[in-house]
Design an enzyme around this catalytic site. Structure first.
Site, PDB file in Angstrom:
ATOM      1  N   GLU B  52       0.812  -1.217   0.000  1.00  0.00           N
ATOM      2  CA  GLU B  52       0.000   0.000   0.000  1.00  0.00           C
ATOM      3  C   GLU B  52       0.850   1.273   0.000  1.00  0.00           C
ATOM      4  O   GLU B  52       0.446   2.306  -0.529  1.00  0.00           O
ATOM      5  CB  GLU B  52      -0.952   0.017   1.194  1.00  0.00           C
ATOM      6  CG  GLU B  52      -2.114  -0.975   1.074  1.00  0.00           C
ATOM      7  CD  GLU B  52      -1.789  -2.354   1.623  1.00  0.00           C
ATOM      8  OE1 GLU B  52      -0.600  -2.618   1.910  1.00  0.00           O
ATOM      9  OE2 GLU B  52      -2.722  -3.177   1.758  1.00  0.00           O
ATOM     10  N   PHE B 114     -11.566  -7.762  13.286  1.00  0.00           N
ATOM     11  CA  PHE B 114     -10.466  -8.177  12.422  1.00  0.00           C
ATOM     12  C   PHE B 114     -10.147  -7.066  11.413  1.00  0.00           C
ATOM     13  O   PHE B 114     -11.026  -6.520  10.766  1.00  0.00           O
ATOM     14  CB  PHE B 114     -10.839  -9.465  11.677  1.00  0.00           C
ATOM     15  CG  PHE B 114      -9.781  -9.906  10.711  1.00  0.00           C
ATOM     16  CD1 PHE B 114      -8.528 -10.297  11.157  1.00  0.00           C
ATOM     17  CD2 PHE B 114     -10.028  -9.896   9.345  1.00  0.00           C
ATOM     18  CE1 PHE B 114      -7.537 -10.691  10.267  1.00  0.00           C
ATOM     19  CE2 PHE B 114      -9.048 -10.290   8.444  1.00  0.00           C
ATOM     20  CZ  PHE B 114      -7.801 -10.686   8.916  1.00  0.00           C
ATOM     21  N   GLN B 115      -8.888  -6.729  11.313  1.00  0.00           N
ATOM     22  CA  GLN B 115      -8.401  -5.665  10.420  1.00  0.00           C
ATOM     23  C   GLN B 115      -9.075  -4.321  10.700  1.00  0.00           C
ATOM     24  O   GLN B 115      -9.282  -3.521   9.793  1.00  0.00           O
ATOM     25  CB  GLN B 115      -8.543  -6.059   8.943  1.00  0.00           C
ATOM     26  CG  GLN B 115      -7.586  -7.203   8.587  1.00  0.00           C
ATOM     27  CD  GLN B 115      -7.391  -7.403   7.100  1.00  0.00           C
ATOM     28  OE1 GLN B 115      -8.277  -7.122   6.302  1.00  0.00           O
ATOM     29  NE2 GLN B 115      -6.229  -7.889   6.722  1.00  0.00           N
ATOM     30  N   LYS B 164     -17.719  -1.119   5.517  1.00  0.00           N
ATOM     31  CA  LYS B 164     -18.183  -2.060   4.500  1.00  0.00           C
ATOM     32  C   LYS B 164     -19.703  -2.034   4.349  1.00  0.00           C
ATOM     33  O   LYS B 164     -20.229  -2.166   3.242  1.00  0.00           O
ATOM     34  CB  LYS B 164     -17.708  -3.468   4.863  1.00  0.00           C
ATOM     35  CG  LYS B 164     -17.760  -4.434   3.689  1.00  0.00           C
ATOM     36  CD  LYS B 164     -17.062  -5.743   4.025  1.00  0.00           C
ATOM     37  CE  LYS B 164     -17.124  -6.702   2.844  1.00  0.00           C
ATOM     38  NZ  LYS B 164     -16.516  -8.006   3.158  1.00  0.00           N
ATOM     39  N   MET B 481      24.443   9.079   2.716  1.00  0.00           N
ATOM     40  CA  MET B 481      24.292  10.328   3.461  1.00  0.00           C
ATOM     41  C   MET B 481      24.516  10.081   4.962  1.00  0.00           C
ATOM     42  O   MET B 481      25.123  10.901   5.649  1.00  0.00           O
ATOM     43  CB  MET B 481      22.908  10.923   3.210  1.00  0.00           C
ATOM     44  CG  MET B 481      22.750  12.357   3.680  1.00  0.00           C
ATOM     45  SD  MET B 481      23.884  13.492   2.861  1.00  0.00           S
ATOM     46  CE  MET B 481      22.900  14.082   1.485  1.00  0.00           C
TER      47      MET B 481
END
Lengths: 185, 583
Positions: B52, B114-115, B164, B481
């Site tokens: 993502e 969940f999630q 949802k 760096m």
């Protein structure tokens, strides 16, 4: 390369700790923030203060216009003039913030706060507490044989003063709403 | 006509109505209804990324190279948390994004389902604004408002969290034309302030334009107006990392980038100017260096669309809040109407000073016939690709600064880099987003091997969609760096700053079905670069460069613009204890 004389240890100041060159005196400002009454808007305002390290001395919030769906957040904050300016600008760019008023600079304003004090005691102290409450035009909103609960409305200074007086007289608990403020006129 | 449809269909309909034809995303349980709608239409092309974070950076690359908002669709929980780095990056660099996240159904919110994650809570400080939509009837309005908020004023990322059950439920679709937003940032600048600026321009002896990403974000007309203003006044112009390309690198008045690794002449001009005209930049700490020694003798004018940028770091004499293009148009109008005056004699003397600084040739480096110097690699890349229709992205580190120094950008929207947040792993997915937007163009990601590995999974995306992105990796087997700072500040104790167990990049490319090129000899470099450019497909170019090269010039932490380091020979004691606490 002569242009590049770098003395060792010349820099005692850094980008992070010299912002105070614009004035170090902290000022107290009362801000009235008109916001859309939508979920999370208070979290946004508070998150701004904590995320950027600003102070909140007092904060009150309530819906003020049901039709227009707006709330008014009154914030008392302290900071250097530069910080106060930043706070206002940062508040102003929050999407659901409609308006930011700095009541401290926009002319005279009135500030009021509601507070409640529970004072426990008997005998002379109890009488003295009641007498002082009268002087401060406090209301007794609850009483038992061993305690009073006073309601005091006024400026934050007045409430501070009342609290100081009650402390030796048996102050056991206090609650304050925080400041509500309006511009005069 | 009232249109009733499911929330999921509304999402697709609103995107179509907003003119979106490309989205980047990754499916999951809480966005399945939206993915089902995407499956059943052909107006919007969905690019499946491999992580993502890659979706958000790809959308950033798409947005920066087109000027349109980038759109991302990810699932709840980990999908949303993986997007956080990209959101923060876009917020810092003012990139317009609309990110849609799935959420567990409304009746399960707060149950540690969940999630489930508190997505609007987590992303509140890293978005310009965000919404949790709890009623399908509010969804389309929120979607349209989101596009407005993302693009109006100072652009930025916005996020809509869609449970949802809201996706499944039916509701009334409100078309974009019916949306009224109270969010209307000021675009026109205050006329009196603009007049004051013109007065200063007429009398300034040592003027300087200091431009930033705001010129790019304002759109191509802003860059055009800037060029007109510079040509008319003959004032020198320098730019931040984010603003490269607004004024052409081949332009006569160009001083190069300023700042910590900016050019000597640009920083000296910043320090010595008597009129600094900041256009769409924000006095970032990479630019200002030591604040109490920052351009001590200049009158400062600051043009910015964000009121909160004014006086945040540097107190300015004339703030002008508004859109760059609108303001520059008015500045030009006023300046012309007053007779196009400048103090040409003194400006000429000013140019003579600048020319003396240029003679130092601050970008010179010690060449080598044995190893490829990273600067040389970029010089050759520039020479061999500058005439192409070219877009450059970068990762973060030394290579990024060298790219900014040695590559020339002559147009806006051609340079995509993570400036504010400094996100390693930005460049590769961003190059994918750019290539999606410009399929026929040459898109090169100038990378370091360590940064590149951070999002290397996106090779899968490049291959799947046949995106011929060129990954030009300056491989020094070091976090260059970090290594440089350890050399300067930490007694050459190189703690954890080398890249051990590196993959064979050629085999890695081949494993994905791409082309791999290895180059370690300066004499082979030109041919190898041409092979990369001419190959029709993604390429991983493993360019083995000098391992211990430091990036110069450099303003050490806590120092002023006129205290630049030009080379290793001046390193000793360059940064003192106070400076060392700065990043």
């Amino acid at each position: 390369m002569n242009a590049l004389k770098i003395d060792k240890g010349t820099s005692s100041k850094s980008a992070y700790n010299i912002r105070s060159i614009h004035g170090t005196d902290e000022e107290r400002h009362t801000l009235a923030v008109i916001v859309a009454n939508e979920p999370g808007v208070l979290a946004r305002v508070i998150g701004l203060f904590s995320g950027r390290g600003y102070n909140i001395e007092s904060l009150t919030v309530a819906e003020v216009d049901h039709e227009g769906n707006t709330s008014r957040i009154t914030i008392v904050t302290t900071g250097t003039p530069q910080i106060i300016e930043q706070i206002k600008a940062q508040l102003g760019r929050i999407v659901p913030v409609y308006d930011v008023h700095d009541l401290t600079v926009e002319g005279p304003s009135v500030e009021r706060e509601l507070s409640m004090f529970k004072v426990s005691g008997t005998g002379d102290k109890r009488v003295e507490a009641l007498r002082l409450a009268d002087v401060f035009r406090a209301n007794v909103v609850d009483s038992t044989l061993t305690s009073f609960t006073f309601e005091v409305v006024g400026s934050p200074e007045k409430i501070d003063a009342f609290g100081e007086l009650m402390r030796p007289l048996g102050l056991t608990e206090m609650a304050r709403t925080g400041v509500a403020a309006l511009a005069r006129g | 006509m009232v249109q009733t449809m499911s929330g999921a269909k509304m999402v697709v309909q609103a995107l179509i109505d907003q003119g979106v034809d490309t989205i980047f995303g990754y499916p999951g349980g809480a966005v399945l209804p939206i993915y089902d709608e995407i499956f059943q239409q052909n107006s919007i092309r969905h690019y499946l990324v491999r992580h993502e974070q890659g979706a958000v950076h790809a959308a950033e690359g798409y947005a920066r190279s087109t000027g349109k908002p980038g759109v991302v669709l990810v699932t709840s929980g980990p999908g949303a948390t993986n997007a956080v780095t990209g959101l923060t990056d876009a917020l810092m660099d003012s990139i317009p994004l609309v990110v849609l996240t799935g959420q567990v159904p409304t009746f399960m919110i707060g149950s540690d389902a969940f999630q489930e994650a508190d997505t609007v809570g987590i992303t509140r400080p890293c978005t310009k604004h965000n919404w949790l939509v709890k009623d399908t009837n509010d969804l389309s309005e929120t979607l349209h408002t989101a596009f407005h908020v993302a693009t109006a004023g100072r652009p930025g990322p916005v996020l809509i969290d869609i449970p949802k059950d809201v996706q499944f439920a039916d509701g009334t679709y409100t078309p974009a034309s019916k949306i009224k937003s109270h969010y209307k940032p000021q675009v026109k600048g205050d006329f009196n302030s603009i007049t004051k600026l013109v007065e200063l321009m007429e009398t300034s002896k040592k003027p300087l334009f200091y431009t930033g990403g705001g010129v790019i974000n304002s759109g191509p007309p802003a860059s055009q107006l800037l060029r007109e203003l510079v040509a008319g006044t003959n004032f020198p112009v320098t730019s931040t990392l984010m603003g490269l390309g607004a004024y052409p690198a081949k332009g006569e008045n160009w001083l190069g980038m300023l700042g910590m690794h900016g050019l000597y002449e640009a920083n000296m001009a910043m320090h010595d100017c008597d009129l600094m005209i900041n256009i769409g930049a924000r006095f970032d700490d990479r630019i200002t260096g030591r604040l109490d020694a920052f351009s001590p003798d200049s009158a400062k004018v600051h043009i910015d669309i964000d009121q909160s940028s004014i006086n945040k770091v540097i107190r300015v004499d004339i703030p002008i809040v508004g859109d760059v293009a609108h303001i520059l148009e008015d500045v030009l109008k006023v300046w012309k109407s007053r007779g196009r005056k400048t103090d040409a004699t003194n400006v000429k003397l000013w140019w003579n000073e600048i020319k003396d600084w240029k003679k130092i040739r601050c970008l010179d480096y010690k060449p080598s016939k044995k190893v490829i110097k990273p600067q040389y690699a970029l010089e050759r890349l520039e020479a061999l690709t500058k005439d192409h229709d070219r877009y450059i992205t970068t990762e973060v580190g030394q290579h990024q600064m060298w790219a900014a120094q040695y590559l020339g950008f002559n147009d806006p929207n051609r340079w995509m880099t993570s400036g504010g947040l400094g996100t390693m792993g930005y460049g590769f997915p961003a190059s994918i987003g750019v290539q999606v937007a410009h399929p026929e163009s040459l898109v090169i990601n100038v990378a370091g091997e360590a940064s590149w590995l951070m999002n290397m999974q996106e090779m899968g995306t490049a291959i799947q969609y046949g995106l011929p992105v060129k990954q030009f990796i300056l491989n020094n087997e070091r976090l260059g760096m970090v290594r440089q700072w350890q050399e300067l500040l930490h007694g050459e104790r190189y703690s954890q700053s080398w890249s051990e167990a590196l993959p064979d990049f050629v085999k890695l490319a081949e494993a994905f079905g791409a082309k791999g090129i290895l180059c370690s000899d300066p004499t082979d470099l030109d041919d190898a670069i041409m092979e990369m450019v001419e190959y029709d497909g993604p390429v991983i170019f493993d360019c083995l460069v000098e391992k211990h090269e430091n990036c110069f010039p450099m303003i050490p932490s806590g120092k002023a613009h006129n205290e630049m380091l030009l080379s290793d020979t001046t390193l000793d004691g360059a940064i003192d204890a106070t400076g060392s606490v700065l990043v």
